[in-house]
Design a protein around this motif. Structure first.
Motif, PDB file in Angstrom:
ATOM      1  N   UNK A 115     -14.134  -4.925  -1.736  1.00 58.60           N
ATOM      2  CA  UNK A 115     -13.307  -4.979  -2.153  1.00 58.60           C
ATOM      3  C   UNK A 115     -11.482  -4.695  -1.463  1.00 58.60           C
ATOM      4  N   UNK A 116     -10.837  -4.708  -2.296  1.00 54.87           N
ATOM      5  CA  UNK A 116      -9.888  -4.990  -1.684  1.00 54.87           C
ATOM      6  C   UNK A 116      -9.019  -2.821  -2.190  1.00 54.87           C
ATOM      7  N   UNK A 117      -8.588  -2.652  -0.968  1.00 54.35           N
ATOM      8  CA  UNK A 117      -7.935  -0.996  -0.425  1.00 54.35           C
ATOM      9  C   UNK A 117      -6.128  -0.900  -0.098  1.00 54.35           C
ATOM     10  N   UNK A 118      -5.242  -0.785  -1.290  1.00 50.65           N
ATOM     11  CA  UNK A 118      -4.190  -1.363  -1.587  1.00 50.65           C
ATOM     12  C   UNK A 118      -3.704   0.035  -1.171  1.00 50.65           C
ATOM     13  N   UNK A 119      -4.009   1.634  -0.573  1.00 50.24           N
ATOM     14  CA  UNK A 119      -3.471   2.535  -0.347  1.00 50.24           C
ATOM     15  C   UNK A 119      -4.543   3.538   0.475  1.00 50.24           C
ATOM     16  N   UNK A 120      -3.836   4.360   1.177  1.00 51.47           N
ATOM     17  CA  UNK A 120      -4.823   5.125   1.838  1.00 51.47           C
ATOM     18  C   UNK A 120      -4.328   6.741   2.165  1.00 51.47           C
ATOM     19  N   UNK A 121      -5.083   7.460   1.712  1.00 56.09           N
ATOM     20  CA  UNK A 121      -4.039   8.915   1.944  1.00 56.09           C
ATOM     21  C   UNK A 121      -5.329  10.363   2.201  1.00 56.09           C
ATOM     22  N   UNK A 122      -5.065  10.861   3.287  1.00 56.69           N
ATOM     23  CA  UNK A 122      -6.138  11.451   4.207  1.00 56.69           C
ATOM     24  C   UNK A 122      -6.064  12.889   4.102  1.00 56.69           C
ATOM     25  N   UNK A 123      -7.139  14.242   3.669  1.00 59.54           N
ATOM     26  CA  UNK A 123      -6.903  15.358   2.635  1.00 59.54           C
ATOM     27  C   UNK A 123      -6.257  16.249   4.605  1.00 59.54           C
ATOM     28  N   UNK A 142      -4.740  14.713  15.845  1.00 57.69           N
ATOM     29  CA  UNK A 142      -4.259  14.012  16.703  1.00 57.69           C
ATOM     30  C   UNK A 142      -3.379  12.472  16.658  1.00 57.69           C
ATOM     31  N   UNK A 143      -3.298  11.983  16.964  1.00 54.71           N
ATOM     32  CA  UNK A 143      -2.033  10.530  16.999  1.00 54.71           C
ATOM     33  C   UNK A 143      -3.671   9.051  16.631  1.00 54.71           C
ATOM     34  N   UNK A 144      -3.812   9.177  15.424  1.00 49.38           N
ATOM     35  CA  UNK A 144      -4.618   8.121  14.712  1.00 49.38           C
ATOM     36  C   UNK A 144      -3.735   7.646  13.805  1.00 49.38           C
ATOM     37  N   UNK A 145      -4.070   6.578  13.298  1.00 49.54           N
ATOM     38  CA  UNK A 145      -3.690   5.784  12.412  1.00 49.54           C
ATOM     39  C   UNK A 145      -4.602   5.613  11.639  1.00 49.54           C
ATOM     40  N   UNK A 146      -3.708   5.196  10.472  1.00 46.96           N
ATOM     41  CA  UNK A 146      -5.302   5.474   9.448  1.00 46.96           C
ATOM     42  C   UNK A 146      -4.524   3.932   8.322  1.00 46.96           C
ATOM     43  N   UNK A 147      -5.634   2.741   8.166  1.00 51.27           N
ATOM     44  CA  UNK A 147      -4.847   1.287   7.240  1.00 51.27           C
ATOM     45  C   UNK A 147      -5.841   0.874   6.991  1.00 51.27           C
ATOM     46  N   UNK A 148      -5.997   0.682   5.036  1.00 52.59           N
ATOM     47  CA  UNK A 148      -5.791   0.523   4.084  1.00 52.59           C
ATOM     48  C   UNK A 148      -6.429  -1.067   4.237  1.00 52.59           C
ATOM     49  N   UNK A 149      -7.111  -1.667   3.746  1.00 48.92           N
ATOM     50  CA  UNK A 149      -7.546  -3.224   4.492  1.00 48.92           C
ATOM     51  C   UNK A 149      -8.220  -3.888   3.539  1.00 48.92           C
ATOM     52  N   UNK A 204      -7.610   1.559  -4.875  1.00 46.69           N
ATOM     53  CA  UNK A 204      -8.399  -0.614  -5.013  1.00 46.69           C
ATOM     54  C   UNK A 204      -7.345  -0.971  -6.077  1.00 46.69           C
ATOM     55  N   UNK A 205      -7.776  -2.241  -5.592  1.00 45.11           N
ATOM     56  CA  UNK A 205      -7.163  -2.986  -6.515  1.00 45.11           C
ATOM     57  C   UNK A 205      -7.679  -2.962  -7.928  1.00 45.11           C
ATOM     58  N   UNK A 235      -2.128  -0.552   2.999  1.00 43.12           N
ATOM     59  CA  UNK A 235      -1.644   1.185   3.172  1.00 43.12           C
ATOM     60  C   UNK A 235      -1.988   1.401   4.436  1.00 43.12           C
ATOM     61  N   UNK A 236      -0.816   2.323   5.152  1.00 48.44           N
ATOM     62  CA  UNK A 236      -0.789   3.142   6.100  1.00 48.44           C
ATOM     63  C   UNK A 236      -0.960   4.894   6.056  1.00 48.44           C
ATOM     64  N   UNK A 237      -1.458   5.597   6.819  1.00 48.99           N
ATOM     65  CA  UNK A 237      -0.891   7.023   7.140  1.00 48.99           C
ATOM     66  C   UNK A 237      -1.580   7.537   8.038  1.00 48.99           C
ATOM     67  N   UNK A 238      -1.366   8.482   8.734  1.00 49.89           N
ATOM     68  CA  UNK A 238      -1.572   9.103   9.534  1.00 49.89           C
ATOM     69  C   UNK A 238      -2.838  10.131   9.600  1.00 49.89           C
ATOM     70  N   UNK A 239      -3.922  10.512  10.564  1.00 51.45           N
ATOM     71  CA  UNK A 239      -4.371  11.195  10.172  1.00 51.45           C
ATOM     72  C   UNK A 239      -4.262  12.861  10.762  1.00 51.45           C
ATOM     73  N   UNK A 240      -4.137  13.881  10.121  1.00 52.14           N
ATOM     74  CA  UNK A 240      -3.779  15.315  10.420  1.00 52.14           C
ATOM     75  C   UNK A 240      -4.163  15.741  11.574  1.00 52.14           C
TER      76      UNK A 240
END
Length: 324
Positions: A165-173, A136-143, A183-184, A129-134
């Motif tokens: 475990x396997x993390x399949x997506x990600x979200x930031x508040x 700064x220019x900061x990438x957040x990846x699930x792995x 997660x899977x 999964x991919x998202x940006x932190x709210x």
């Protein structure tokens, strides 16, 4: 009063959203369709569209496809080529600040900035999964085994948040205090960034594939059960020690999509049988928005005013629901 303006499409609706007042539907067949009065169609891919995300300014849809190409599609029907990774499937897209675009294939994620500069971020296992932190220019990846936070324009090691475990997506508040991964296994995992405190959210009968923050950030709504599960994030320890809300419970169909209203404490809930309901947090009051049919609800999005809901299903159901 509820009215539905249907859109006739075929196959899987990947993303339904709004670009200004125009509803946009990215379809698995490689086209993007627009509905604001007369329907228009923009062909983008011959081999299939895999993912799409709206830019932060709401003016364009960024898409990834089976041919390794990324496009920026606007409501006037223009599809602008952005970049390409030959012989790769681009199956994850995220849009960030300053017109930055993140995309991923396999174990590699890239960030392309407005000036055309691209940076590569390698992982030991596939990016989930991919998202940006709210901030700064900061990438957040699930792995696999956690989440990684990368500073795009700074050197040094990334911040690693571990959970087996396997993390399949990600979200930031929106306030930047929390990161939550799907997660899977049938669970969510979260971290409070101030001290990397773990937060475990379990008890789902199936995988969580859809998450949505409420308008004021008090709740995180999730799919994965026969009701929408809303975890409270009002205390110092997030949802730990608190009971979640359960909205829109049904005995005959699982929740497949959730989408919180942009202004009110209200939630649109899409089910695997194609039904869509709006439910109010306060008293669980329900309004039927769409009857079952045409496969599981695969995508939903409110417009900025919260009076229209664009939706799509796995079997070609699509349209705009208006609340008046």
């Amino acid at each position: 009063m509820v009215t539905v303006a249907p859109l006739e499409v075929e196959g899987f609706v990947v993303t339904a959203t709004f670009l200004g007042d125009t509803a946009a539907f990215a379809l698995g067949d490689g086209t993007v369709r627009f509905l604001n009065g007369p329907e228009s169609i923009t062909p983008v891919y011959q081999d299939g569209l895999l993912c799409a995300a709206r830019t932060l300014d709401g003016k364009a849809l960024v898409t990834g496809g089976m041919d390794g190409k990324v496009y920026r599609v606007t409501a006037d029907g223009n599809a602008e080529f952005v970049t390409e990774r030959a012989r790769k499937w681009i199956d994850l897209i995220a849009c960030g600040p300053q017109d930055a675009i993140a995309f991923a294939s396999g174990r590699t994620a890239w960030v392309r900035q407005k000036n055309g500069e691209e940076k590569e971020f390698l992982h030991q296992r596939a990016v989930g999964g991919l998202t940006f932190a709210p901030k700064g220019m900061r990438l957040v990846t699930a792995r696999y085994n956690g989440v990684t936070l990368w500073w795009v324009n700074a050197g040094g090691d990334p911040q690693e948040l571990h959970w087996d475990g396997a993390h399949s997506g990600v979200i930031c508040s929106d306030d930047g205090k929390y990161i939550v991964s799907t997660m899977q296994e049938n669970a969510l995992h979260g971290w409070r960034l101030k001290d990397n405190q773990d937060m475990r959210m379990t008890g789902y009968p199936s995988k969580v594939k859809s998450v949505s923050w409420s308008a004021k950030g008090k709740y995180l709504a999730t799919s994965g059960a026969q009701a929408a599960i809303l975890w409270p994030f009002t205390g110092k320890t997030g949802p730990m020690g608190q009971q979640p809300l359960q909205l829109g419970a049904r005995g005959d169909s699982m929740v497949s999509q959730v989408c919180c209203h942009p202004k009110e404490e209200m939630l649109a809930i899409g089910y695997q049988d194609g039904m869509i309901m709006a439910v109010r947090f306060e008293d669980n009051a329900e309004v039927l928005l769409r009857r079952p049919g045409e496969g599981a609800v695969s995508t939903m999005c409110w417009d900025k005013s919260g009076t229209r809901l664009a939706f799509g299903t796995e079997k070609g159901g699509a349209g705009i629901i208006s609340l008046t």
